[in-house]
Write a protein that holds these residues in place. Structure first.
Motif, PDB file in Angstrom:
ATOM      1  N   LEU A   1      -1.054 -45.209  -0.294  1.00 28.07           N
ATOM      2  CA  LEU A   1      -1.255 -45.720  -1.651  1.00 28.07           C
ATOM      3  C   LEU A   1      -0.628 -44.806  -2.697  1.00 28.07           C
ATOM      4  CD1 LEU A   1      -2.391 -47.879  -3.462  1.00 28.07           C
ATOM      5  CD2 LEU A   1      -4.637 -46.764  -3.336  1.00 28.07           C
ATOM      6  N   ILE A   2      -0.632 -43.503  -2.475  1.00 26.08           N
ATOM      7  CA  ILE A   2       0.003 -42.621  -3.458  1.00 26.08           C
ATOM      8  C   ILE A   2       1.526 -42.810  -3.432  1.00 26.08           C
ATOM      9  CG2 ILE A   2       0.249 -40.575  -1.980  1.00 26.08           C
ATOM     10  CD1 ILE A   2      -0.738 -40.626  -5.709  1.00 26.08           C
ATOM     11  N   MET A   3       2.084 -43.188  -2.289  1.00 25.38           N
ATOM     12  CA  MET A   3       3.508 -43.521  -2.240  1.00 25.38           C
ATOM     13  C   MET A   3       3.789 -44.784  -3.050  1.00 25.38           C
ATOM     14  SD  MET A   3       5.158 -41.214  -0.424  1.00 25.38           S
ATOM     15  CE  MET A   3       6.632 -41.961   0.315  1.00 25.38           C
ATOM     16  N   VAL A   4       2.891 -45.759  -2.953  1.00 26.01           N
ATOM     17  CA  VAL A   4       3.018 -46.965  -3.776  1.00 26.01           C
ATOM     18  C   VAL A   4       2.914 -46.595  -5.246  1.00 26.01           C
ATOM     19  CG1 VAL A   4       1.986 -49.201  -4.330  1.00 26.01           C
ATOM     20  CG2 VAL A   4       2.079 -48.438  -1.949  1.00 26.01           C
ATOM     21  N   PHE A   5       1.920 -45.795  -5.582  1.00 25.16           N
ATOM     22  CA  PHE A   5       1.676 -45.364  -6.957  1.00 25.16           C
ATOM     23  C   PHE A   5       2.941 -44.756  -7.564  1.00 25.16           C
ATOM     24  CE2 PHE A   5       0.177 -42.410 -10.182  1.00 25.16           C
ATOM     25  CZ  PHE A   5      -0.899 -43.047 -10.777  1.00 25.16           C
ATOM     26  N   LEU A   6       3.640 -43.932  -6.782  1.00 28.29           N
ATOM     27  CA  LEU A   6       4.849 -43.261  -7.258  1.00 28.29           C
ATOM     28  C   LEU A   6       6.096 -44.124  -7.160  1.00 28.29           C
ATOM     29  CD1 LEU A   6       4.351 -39.714  -5.684  1.00 28.29           C
ATOM     30  CD2 LEU A   6       3.971 -40.390  -8.063  1.00 28.29           C
ATOM     31  N   GLN A   7       5.983 -45.269  -6.449  1.00 26.99           N
ATOM     32  CA  GLN A   7       7.132 -46.137  -6.192  1.00 26.99           C
ATOM     33  C   GLN A   7       8.224 -45.406  -5.404  1.00 26.99           C
ATOM     34  OE1 GLN A   7       7.966 -49.764  -7.169  1.00 26.99           O
ATOM     35  NE2 GLN A   7       5.822 -49.440  -6.604  1.00 26.99           N
ATOM     36  N   ASN A   8       7.808 -44.631  -4.418  1.00 23.28           N
ATOM     37  CA  ASN A   8       8.748 -43.875  -3.584  1.00 23.28           C
ATOM     38  C   ASN A   8       9.078 -44.687  -2.336  1.00 23.28           C
ATOM     39  OD1 ASN A   8      10.250 -42.083  -2.113  1.00 23.28           O
ATOM     40  ND2 ASN A   8       8.789 -40.398  -2.279  1.00 23.28           N
ATOM     41  N   SER A   9      10.209 -45.373  -2.369  1.00 25.62           N
ATOM     42  CA  SER A   9      10.609 -46.216  -1.232  1.00 25.62           C
ATOM     43  C   SER A   9      11.619 -45.543  -0.323  1.00 25.62           C
ATOM     44  CB  SER A   9      11.201 -47.541  -1.738  1.00 25.62           C
ATOM     45  OG  SER A   9      12.340 -47.300  -2.562  1.00 25.62           O
ATOM     46  N   ASP A  10      12.013 -44.309  -0.633  1.00 23.97           N
ATOM     47  CA  ASP A  10      12.989 -43.597   0.199  1.00 23.97           C
ATOM     48  C   ASP A  10      12.251 -42.973   1.385  1.00 23.97           C
ATOM     49  OD1 ASP A  10      15.376 -42.542   1.083  1.00 23.97           O
ATOM     50  OD2 ASP A  10      15.236 -40.759  -0.171  1.00 23.97           O
ATOM     51  N   THR A  11      11.832 -43.841   2.301  1.00 25.87           N
ATOM     52  CA  THR A  11      10.933 -43.430   3.379  1.00 25.87           C
ATOM     53  C   THR A  11      11.628 -43.410   4.738  1.00 25.87           C
ATOM     54  OG1 THR A  11      10.147 -45.730   3.499  1.00 25.87           O
ATOM     55  CG2 THR A  11       8.850 -44.192   2.186  1.00 25.87           C
ATOM     56  N   LYS A  12      12.889 -43.016   4.746  1.00 27.60           N
ATOM     57  CA  LYS A  12      13.569 -42.859   6.027  1.00 27.60           C
ATOM     58  C   LYS A  12      12.911 -41.728   6.813  1.00 27.60           C
ATOM     59  CE  LYS A  12      17.330 -40.101   3.962  1.00 27.60           C
ATOM     60  NZ  LYS A  12      17.094 -40.413   2.538  1.00 27.60           N
ATOM     61  N   PRO A  13      12.991 -41.739   8.152  1.00 31.95           N
ATOM     62  CA  PRO A  13      12.248 -40.760   8.957  1.00 31.95           C
ATOM     63  C   PRO A  13      12.491 -39.311   8.569  1.00 31.95           C
ATOM     64  CG  PRO A  13      13.073 -42.508  10.364  1.00 31.95           C
ATOM     65  CD  PRO A  13      13.664 -42.755   8.994  1.00 31.95           C
ATOM     66  N   ASP A  14      13.713 -38.962   8.207  1.00 30.85           N
ATOM     67  CA  ASP A  14      14.023 -37.572   7.897  1.00 30.85           C
ATOM     68  C   ASP A  14      13.318 -37.071   6.634  1.00 30.85           C
ATOM     69  OD1 ASP A  14      15.331 -35.093   8.290  1.00 30.85           O
ATOM     70  OD2 ASP A  14      16.867 -35.644   6.817  1.00 30.85           O
ATOM     71  N   ASN A  15      12.771 -37.993   5.842  1.00 31.46           N
ATOM     72  CA  ASN A  15      12.053 -37.585   4.638  1.00 31.46           C
ATOM     73  C   ASN A  15      10.588 -37.274   4.903  1.00 31.46           C
ATOM     74  OD1 ASN A  15      14.230 -37.671   2.983  1.00 31.46           O
ATOM     75  ND2 ASN A  15      13.730 -39.594   1.993  1.00 31.46           N
ATOM     76  N   GLN A  16      10.147 -37.458   6.148  1.00 29.19           N
ATOM     77  CA  GLN A  16       8.792 -37.081   6.547  1.00 29.19           C
ATOM     78  C   GLN A  16       8.897 -36.069   7.681  1.00 29.19           C
ATOM     79  OE1 GLN A  16       9.236 -40.523   4.629  1.00 29.19           O
ATOM     80  NE2 GLN A  16       9.221 -40.978   6.817  1.00 29.19           N
ATOM     81  N   ARG A  17       7.915 -35.200   7.773  1.00 26.74           N
ATOM     82  CA  ARG A  17       8.003 -34.155   8.797  1.00 26.74           C
ATOM     83  C   ARG A  17       6.672 -33.999   9.531  1.00 26.74           C
ATOM     84  NH1 ARG A  17      11.015 -28.955   6.939  1.00 26.74           N
ATOM     85  NH2 ARG A  17      12.711 -30.460   7.149  1.00 26.74           N
ATOM     86  N   LEU A  18       6.788 -33.819  10.860  1.00 22.82           N
ATOM     87  CA  LEU A  18       5.662 -33.428  11.705  1.00 22.82           C
ATOM     88  C   LEU A  18       5.772 -31.926  11.875  1.00 22.82           C
ATOM     89  CD1 LEU A  18       3.304 -33.985  13.685  1.00 22.82           C
ATOM     90  CD2 LEU A  18       5.031 -34.515  15.431  1.00 22.82           C
ATOM     91  N   GLN A  19       4.742 -31.198  11.467  1.00 24.10           N
ATOM     92  CA  GLN A  19       4.850 -29.743  11.390  1.00 24.10           C
ATOM     93  C   GLN A  19       3.569 -29.075  11.864  1.00 24.10           C
ATOM     94  OE1 GLN A  19       7.465 -28.218   8.608  1.00 24.10           O
ATOM     95  NE2 GLN A  19       6.096 -26.696   7.750  1.00 24.10           N
ATOM     96  N   CYS A  20       3.725 -27.833  12.302  1.00 25.93           N
ATOM     97  CA  CYS A  20       2.574 -27.037  12.716  1.00 25.93           C
ATOM     98  C   CYS A  20       2.379 -25.891  11.721  1.00 25.93           C
ATOM     99  CB  CYS A  20       2.792 -26.468  14.115  1.00 25.93           C
ATOM    100  SG  CYS A  20       1.311 -25.689  14.802  1.00 25.93           S
ATOM    101  N   PRO A  21       1.229 -25.816  11.061  1.00 25.49           N
ATOM    102  CA  PRO A  21       0.971 -24.700  10.154  1.00 25.49           C
ATOM    103  C   PRO A  21       1.049 -23.365  10.899  1.00 25.49           C
ATOM    104  CG  PRO A  21      -0.655 -26.446   9.855  1.00 25.49           C
ATOM    105  CD  PRO A  21       0.119 -26.790  11.084  1.00 25.49           C
ATOM    106  N   PRO A  22       1.437 -22.298  10.215  1.00 26.54           N
ATOM    107  CA  PRO A  22       1.626 -21.006  10.895  1.00 26.54           C
ATOM    108  C   PRO A  22       0.418 -20.545  11.696  1.00 26.54           C
ATOM    109  CG  PRO A  22       2.488 -20.911   8.655  1.00 26.54           C
ATOM    110  CD  PRO A  22       1.788 -22.224   8.778  1.00 26.54           C
TER     111      PRO A  22
END
Length: 367
Positions: free
Chosen positions: A211-232
């Protein structure tokens, strides 16, 4: 003449002798988190978290995230241009610059570059309400030995120095990437595979993120724009020496295409008129978020649960008018165009934010 069976026996004996001489097969080299198997990656996604509590009232939007390698608002920074080994990706003006021999940063620049503004505001909003984000600092950059135009003509003549009064420097979220191949990222449908029973984020958190992505109207949601990460502090090793992660994180690492209108080619950002024109809900009765999918995007018109709507609403209402003003001040939205006097004041951005927040707060989704 030897019998065929005897010849076969001799061959087998020779093969066994050769294997014995060669010794046991070497053990495979330990894997790091950037080279997990597809099955391991899927398991990490199932138990990933997406949100953690913050003290929203204490968050200083103008100062932003505090770090040893951070920068103050509008700080003047000097660096030496670095010729990239290969062209930088994306479509927005940027270049690499060395603050120190071992500290090379990505600089996005340009008065007309919408990401210079939107990425600051969006990343600080995410940071303040508990959704992870890379730190984006609004700075002025003096580039030494820079090309006349480092993005469009990077191989052209150099100048001793050039100053970009509107620029950003990003600092990536600390941690280790989890992926099976470089720049893999994740697709938004994969967010629905997160399993609370396995320790992953509950649906309420995942819906709030959508919903916050909708709120911001951020449609540039290609996979490389999201990350699976492990905190230090969650990185470990198993008995074989392979890196492991006890608490994987899913987060949005590129928030540049925000505060505009979702379009097919992601060409609207930091555009108040466009942002105001877009309602939060495509179908208010069913709580279908109004987010068109771009050509490369993977999130489209998400349906939001009542719990997810209320969760985000409860976060957003904690933001004070001063924090919202500081957020857009940090983004320097009033300086977007070559003629800043034509821009609308920051107070208009704050009003638009509050109207959209009201849309979230006053909605009621089906059970």
């Amino acid at each position: 003449m030897k019998h065929p069976g005897a010849r076969l026996g001799l061959a087998v004996a020779a093969l066994c002798a050769g294997l014995a001489a060669a010794g046991p097969s070497p053990s495979p080299a330990p894997r790091d988190l950037a080279h997990v198997t597809p099955a391991e990656r899927a398991a990490y996604i199932r138990r990933a978290f997406v949100w953690q509590r913050t003290n929203i009232a204490s968050m200083d939007f103008l100062a932003g995230p505090q770090a040893k390698d951070g920068f103050t608002f509008d700080q003047q920074v000097s660096c030496d241009y670095i010729q990239p080994p290969e062209p930088l990706g994306g479509t927005t003006p940027k270049f690499l610059c060395a603050l120190a021999p071992k500290d090379v940063v990505k600089v996005k620049y340009g008065r007309k570059n919408g990401e210079v503004y939107s990425a600051v505001a969006a990343s600080r909003l995410f940071w303040a309400i508990g959704f992870a984000a890379d730190a984006i600092f609004p700075v002025q950059v003096t580039c030494r030995n820079c090309p006349i135009e480092p993005w469009w003509w990077s191989t052209e003549g150099r100048v001793p120095q050039r100053t970009y009064e509107l620029a950003t420097i990003e600092r990536h979220l600390p941690g280790e990437r989890i992926e099976t191949r470089e720049h893999e990222g994740w697709r938004w449908p994969e967010l629905d595979t997160v399993d609370e029973q396995e320790g992953g984020a509950p649906r309420v958190h995942r819906d709030a993120l959508k919903l916050i992505m909708v709120f911001l109207q951020n449609s540039d949601t290609k996979p490389d724009n999201q990350r699976l990460q492990c905190p230090p502090d969650a990185v470990g090793k198993d008995a074989a020496g392979n890196q492991t992660c006890s608490r994987p994180l899913l987060y949005v690492k590129d928030l540049g295409y925000a505060f505009g209108q979702a379009t097919l080619f992601d060409n609207s950002k930091s555009n108040l008129q466009d942002w105001e024109s877009q309602p939060v809900w495509k179908d208010p009765a069913q709580c279908i978020g109004n987010l068109k999918r771009s050509v490369v995007g993977t999130l489209k018109y998400p349906q939001i649960s009542e719990a997810g709507r209320k969760f985000l609403a409860d976060l957003l209402v904690q933001l004070s008018d001063k924090q919202l003003t500081d957020m857009f001040t940090a983004a320097r939205v009033e300086r977007f165009h070559e003629h800043p006097e034509r821009n609308r004041p920051i107070s208009d951005w704050v009003s638009a934010f509050k109207k959209k927040r009201d849309e979230v707060v006053n909605a009621h989704c089906p059970s």
